[in-house]
Design a protein around this motif. Structure first.
Motif, PDB file in Angstrom:
ATOM      1  N   LEU A  97       0.837  -1.206   0.000  1.00 16.49           N
ATOM      2  CA  LEU A  97       0.000   0.000   0.000  1.00 16.49           C
ATOM      3  C   LEU A  97       0.867   1.249   0.000  1.00 16.49           C
ATOM      4  O   LEU A  97       1.889   1.298   0.673  1.00 16.49           O
ATOM      5  CB  LEU A  97      -0.878   0.083   1.257  1.00 16.49           C
TER       6      LEU A  97
ATOM      7  N   TYR B   5       0.202   5.384   0.586  1.00 16.38           N
ATOM      8  CA  TYR B   5      -0.673   6.526   0.814  1.00 16.38           C
ATOM      9  C   TYR B   5       0.140   7.770   0.497  1.00 16.38           C
ATOM     10  O   TYR B   5       1.185   7.995   1.111  1.00 16.38           O
ATOM     11  CB  TYR B   5      -1.091   6.646   2.281  1.00 16.38           C
TER      12      TYR B   5
ATOM     13  N   TYR C 191      -7.229   5.528   5.057  1.00 18.31           N
ATOM     14  CA  TYR C 191      -8.191   4.426   5.086  1.00 18.31           C
ATOM     15  C   TYR C 191      -9.074   4.735   6.293  1.00 18.31           C
ATOM     16  O   TYR C 191      -8.639   4.604   7.441  1.00 18.31           O
ATOM     17  CB  TYR C 191      -7.447   3.093   5.227  1.00 18.31           C
TER      18      TYR C 191
ATOM     19  N   HIS D 161     -12.770   1.300   9.760  1.00 20.46           N
ATOM     20  CA  HIS D 161     -13.434   0.149   9.121  1.00 20.46           C
ATOM     21  C   HIS D 161     -13.115  -1.130   9.898  1.00 20.46           C
ATOM     22  O   HIS D 161     -12.226  -1.140  10.755  1.00 20.46           O
ATOM     23  CB  HIS D 161     -12.945  -0.003   7.677  1.00 20.46           C
TER      24      HIS D 161
ATOM     25  N   ASP E  41     -11.831  -5.080   9.154  1.00 16.06           N
ATOM     26  CA  ASP E  41     -11.302  -5.964   8.106  1.00 16.06           C
ATOM     27  C   ASP E  41     -12.164  -7.224   8.012  1.00 16.06           C
ATOM     28  O   ASP E  41     -12.250  -7.846   6.949  1.00 16.06           O
ATOM     29  CB  ASP E  41      -9.848  -6.360   8.405  1.00 16.06           C
TER      30      ASP E  41
ATOM     31  N   LEU F 109       0.097  -5.962   9.520  1.00 13.74           N
ATOM     32  CA  LEU F 109       0.546  -4.770   8.797  1.00 13.74           C
ATOM     33  C   LEU F 109       2.038  -4.633   9.023  1.00 13.74           C
ATOM     34  O   LEU F 109       2.495  -4.751  10.167  1.00 13.74           O
ATOM     35  CB  LEU F 109      -0.097  -3.494   9.362  1.00 13.74           C
TER      36      LEU F 109
ATOM     37  N   THR G 237      -1.796   4.173  12.462  1.00 15.61           N
ATOM     38  CA  THR G 237      -2.887   3.204  12.461  1.00 15.61           C
ATOM     39  C   THR G 237      -3.653   3.452  13.756  1.00 15.61           C
ATOM     40  O   THR G 237      -3.058   3.453  14.835  1.00 15.61           O
ATOM     41  CB  THR G 237      -2.334   1.771  12.399  1.00 15.61           C
TER      42      THR G 237
ATOM     43  N   HIS H 169     -10.684  -0.004  13.028  1.00 15.28           N
ATOM     44  CA  HIS H 169      -9.398   0.708  12.918  1.00 15.28           C
ATOM     45  C   HIS H 169      -9.332   1.545  11.647  1.00 15.28           C
ATOM     46  O   HIS H 169     -10.181   1.412  10.772  1.00 15.28           O
ATOM     47  CB  HIS H 169      -8.226  -0.285  12.965  1.00 15.28           C
TER      48      HIS H 169
ATOM     49  N   GLY I  12      -6.403   3.964   8.899  1.00 17.39           N
ATOM     50  CA  GLY I  12      -5.072   4.471   8.541  1.00 17.39           C
ATOM     51  C   GLY I  12      -5.235   5.973   8.375  1.00 17.39           C
ATOM     52  O   GLY I  12      -5.877   6.434   7.424  1.00 17.39           O
TER      53      GLY I  12
ATOM     54  N   LYS J 245       3.288   7.154   2.753  1.00 15.51           N
ATOM     55  CA  LYS J 245       3.363   6.062   3.748  1.00 15.51           C
ATOM     56  C   LYS J 245       3.297   4.759   2.957  1.00 15.51           C
ATOM     57  O   LYS J 245       2.405   4.559   2.133  1.00 15.51           O
ATOM     58  CB  LYS J 245       2.181   6.178   4.704  1.00 15.51           C
TER      59      LYS J 245
ATOM     60  N   LEU K 120       3.277   0.500   3.234  1.00 12.56           N
ATOM     61  CA  LEU K 120       3.208  -0.694   4.077  1.00 12.56           C
ATOM     62  C   LEU K 120       2.820  -1.929   3.274  1.00 12.56           C
ATOM     63  O   LEU K 120       2.367  -1.815   2.132  1.00 12.56           O
ATOM     64  CB  LEU K 120       2.291  -0.501   5.282  1.00 12.56           C
TER      65      LEU K 120
ATOM     66  N   THR L  68       0.484  -5.420   3.750  1.00 12.25           N
ATOM     67  CA  THR L  68      -0.531  -5.990   4.641  1.00 12.25           C
ATOM     68  C   THR L  68      -0.912  -7.398   4.192  1.00 12.25           C
ATOM     69  O   THR L  68      -0.743  -7.751   3.021  1.00 12.25           O
ATOM     70  CB  THR L  68      -1.818  -5.134   4.621  1.00 12.25           C
TER      71      THR L  68
ATOM     72  N   TRP M  64      -4.275 -10.136   5.069  1.00 16.61           N
ATOM     73  CA  TRP M  64      -5.473 -10.548   5.797  1.00 16.61           C
ATOM     74  C   TRP M  64      -5.456 -12.070   5.847  1.00 16.61           C
ATOM     75  O   TRP M  64      -5.271 -12.744   4.812  1.00 16.61           O
ATOM     76  CB  TRP M  64      -6.729 -10.045   5.077  1.00 16.61           C
TER      77      TRP M  64
HETATM   78  O1  LIG Z   1      -2.831   2.018   6.817  1.00 16.94           O
HETATM   79  C1  LIG Z   1      -3.044   1.533   7.917  1.00 16.94           C
HETATM   80  O2  LIG Z   1      -2.397   1.887   8.901  1.00 16.94           O
HETATM   81  C2  LIG Z   1      -4.129   0.509   8.083  1.00 16.94           C
HETATM   82  C3  LIG Z   1      -4.358  -0.318   6.862  1.00 16.94           C
HETATM   83  C4  LIG Z   1      -5.570  -1.179   6.987  1.00 16.94           C
HETATM   84  O3  LIG Z   1      -6.372  -1.019   7.844  1.00 16.94           O
HETATM   85  C5  LIG Z   1      -5.813  -2.298   6.056  1.00 16.94           C
HETATM   86  O4  LIG Z   1      -5.090  -2.407   5.064  1.00 16.94           O
HETATM   87  O5  LIG Z   1      -6.744  -3.083   6.316  1.00 16.94           O
END
Ligand SMILES: O=C(O)CCC(=O)C(=O)O
Ligand SMILES: [Fe+2]
Length: 376
Positions: free
Chosen positions: A260, A262, A268, A271, A273, A295, A307, A341, A343, A351, A353, A355, A357
């Motif tokens: 990801l 940003y 984000y 929401h 997950d 993450l 986050t 949670h 972002g 930013k 990252l 991730t 799931w």
């Molecule tokens: O960007 C973040 O810190 C959270 C990302 C997130 O919630 C997700 O990818 O499900």
């Protein structure tokens, strides 16, 4: 039959949707010495039976090729064939020596960037592949006394890193729980993942509750690169393995890794997950509930981009190489309300990252890469 005829037959079988037959033709082409065919077949089989893939590559017409040896090592290592770490380390180094740059890039991913072993291998990559080195910002200031001791030091550091175990640095919330693991990825690995996969970035999607498919929405304004099986390499598998060890989940239950990005102002919004079996029916089919999220921050952010867990009043500032792991659902698949949670938007920096799931059951991704044999 010669190689060309086998490949033609494989293509024909493939276009009429007969994958198993196509693979048998590729197997034959591989036995006759075609490297790509041999590797395609070996990877295809590796999900179900890595031992068979390794034995096949050993007997293929191209078995002596260092590239084939590298992929054999990868399949065997991630297929949990009980090779001792010293053997894996020595083989990686000798493949690098034979010109397989990837073997050196993998070696670097196990070494501490401050170590002399890292500088020793980085120097070799700079010499063999100046373009890759400059993209990965590798320098060739070799400060080790003799090449022989540097080689031995690298084997030792690499073999112990191959059996690393992880301890949480912090448990931010006991109920969910939310755990933080520092130094999961080195600066080099963070840069490697960004450099290799940023070309795959596309606008992020969220699940449309009406169609069950992805749609662009202001809830999630980042860009995402889904690292599909075709793009997986040793370093993404290494991260899958780390995540599975840390979360105590099977590798085949993971969705594909997502990279990801940003840009300043992107976010984000809050929401869950976790999925809703009815509203997210299509996604739910592929592995059922999302039980956990991992993450990993690829850069350190000085302002914004945290986050957030609003219900727990927790804010985590992104720090390069740190992994955050939390649960989304209980043992019955029921959503944990505290897992809500977000972002937060970054202020002036991008930013980055990665991730993942993690589902209750095997996913299509997990099955393709890790198949049914996997011990996790
Ligand atoms: O960007 C973040 O810190 C959270 C990302 C997130 O919630 C997700 O990818 O499900
Ligand atoms: Fe999330």
């Amino acid at each position: 039959m010669n190689i060309e005829q086998c490949i033609n037959s494989a293509n024909e079988a493939h276009s009429s949707g007969n994958t198993d037959e196509a693979m048998l033709w590729l197997k034959q082409a591989g036995e006759l010495g075609d490297i790509n065919a041999a590797l395609d077949y070996a990877y295809y089989k590796s999900g179900e039976n890595p031992n068979e893939s390794v034995a096949f590559l050993d007997g293929a017409g191209c078995a002596d090729s260092p590239v084939v040896q590298f992929h054999k090592l990868l399949i065997g290592y991630f297929g949990d064939i009980a090779w001792n770490p010293k053997f894996v380390a020595q083989t990686l180094l000798s493949l690098g020596e034979e010109g397989v740059i990837e073997a050196y890039l993998v070696t670097l991913s196990y070494l501490s960037v401050e170590s002399s072993a890292f500088s020793y291998i980085a120097g070799k990559v700079c010499h063999l592949a100046p373009n890759i080195s400059s993209q990965l910002k590798l320098t060739s200031e070799v400060s080790v006394s003799t090449a022989l001791s540097a080689h031995q030091q690298t084997v030792d550091e690499l073999s112990s890193a191959l059996i690393r175990v992880y301890e949480p640095s912090k448990i931010l919330d006991k109920s969910l729980p939310i755990e933080v693991y520092e130094s999961i990825l080195s600066e080099y690995e963070c840069r490697y993942l960004i450099t290799k996969f940023n070309a795959l970035l596309k606008p992020s999607m969220v699940v449309d509750p009406v169609t069950g498919r992805g749609k662009i929405d202001s809830v999630r304004t980042s860009y995402v690169a889904v690292i599909e099986p075709a793009h997986c390499d040793w370093i993404t598998r290494k991260l899958d393995k780390t995540i599975s060890q840390i979360t105590h989940t099977l590798r085949q239950n993971g969705e594909a890794l997502n990279l990801l990005r940003y840009s300043p102002g992107q976010q984000y919004k809050p929401h869950y997950d976790g999925l809703n079996e009815i509203n997210d029916a299509l996604m739910f089919k592929d592995g059922k509930q999302r039980i956990k999220t991992a993450l990993v921050y690829l850069n350190t952010i000085s302002e914004g981009g945290e986050t957030l867990f609003p219900k727990l009043d927790i804010r985590i500032a992104p720090k390069s190489g740190t992994m955050v792991v939390f649960s989304n659902s209980d043992e019955n698949g029921k959503l944990l309300l505290n897992s809500y949670h977000a972002g937060a938007p970054t202020v002036s920096e991008n930013k980055w990252l990665v991730t993942k799931w993690i589902r209750e059951c095997t996913t299509m991704y997990g099955n393709l890469i890790y198949g049914t044999y996997t011990k996790g």
